[in-house]
Design an enzyme around this catalytic site. Sequence first.
Site, short mmCIF file in Angstrom:
data_model
loop_
_atom_site.label_atom_id
_atom_site.label_comp_id
_atom_site.label_asym_id
_atom_site.label_seq_id
_atom_site.Cartn_x
_atom_site.Cartn_y
_atom_site.Cartn_z
N GLY A 48 -3.76 7.55 -7.14
CA GLY A 48 -2.78 6.71 -6.76
C GLY A 48 -2.91 5.39 -6.53
O GLY A 48 -2.16 4.32 -6.71
N GLU A 103 -5.74 2.77 -0.42
CA GLU A 103 -4.96 3.74 -0.48
C GLU A 103 -3.47 3.32 -0.97
O GLU A 103 -3.13 2.37 -0.84
CB GLU A 103 -4.80 4.62 0.67
N ASP A 107 0.70 9.33 4.35
CA ASP A 107 1.54 10.51 4.66
C ASP A 107 1.17 11.00 6.12
O ASP A 107 1.14 10.39 7.10
CB ASP A 107 1.86 11.67 3.67
N LYS A 135 3.85 6.18 6.23
CA LYS A 135 5.04 6.73 6.62
C LYS A 135 4.68 7.21 8.16
O LYS A 135 4.33 8.18 8.34
CB LYS A 135 5.31 8.22 5.98
N PHE A 156 10.12 11.10 -0.19
CA PHE A 156 9.39 11.25 -1.42
C PHE A 156 9.50 10.04 -1.93
O PHE A 156 10.78 9.78 -2.75
CB PHE A 156 9.56 12.26 -2.05
N ARG A 169 3.84 6.84 -12.42
CA ARG A 169 2.98 5.95 -11.63
C ARG A 169 3.03 4.49 -12.16
O ARG A 169 2.71 3.68 -11.48
CB ARG A 169 1.49 6.57 -12.27
#
Length: 183
Positions: A48, A103, A107, A135, A156, A169
């Site tokens: 990610g 990152e 989450d 988040k 999401f 992505r």
Amino acid sequence: MDASVIKNDLEKVLLTKEEIQDKIKELAAQIDADYKGKDLLVVGVLKGAVMVMADLLRAMESHITMDWMAVSSYGSGTQSSGVVRILKDLDTDLMGRDVLIVEDIIDSGLTLSWMKANFESRGPASVEICTLLRKPDAAKSDLDVKYVGFDIPNEFVVGFGLDFAEKYRNLDCIGTLAPHVYQ
């Protein structure tokens, strides 16, 4: 990929390409200032963080060294197993180094807490975290994150490195998927 290409797949755009790039430049300037004159090792979390890391490092004016790590905390499905597995470890020794973990999104923070503790056990001078998205409502850890791009709702999201079934992505913005995509 521009959002117009997949507009029927998106419910809404949360952050535009321009908003993301402006924030990344701001984060890069702060990191440059904080690590001026230091030998910074920037570690991206695969997969990610690839987009965030690439744009962040291009926006920085400091010399850096980079490395990558891949970890998994998921068993079968979308719920964390609580066990972190290293899929690809670092190639670089952390002893005495200033380390910045990059990152895409935080989450629960559980996997990143594990990573930070793992890195700290390797003898670095410092370990800090930079994330594009966080988040706060999903947090299950008291993780100290020095550089945060955006706090977002507990939804999401896809785009800019974030995926659904390995797709989206390469979307240049961050958005939420329309229900027909995942139902």
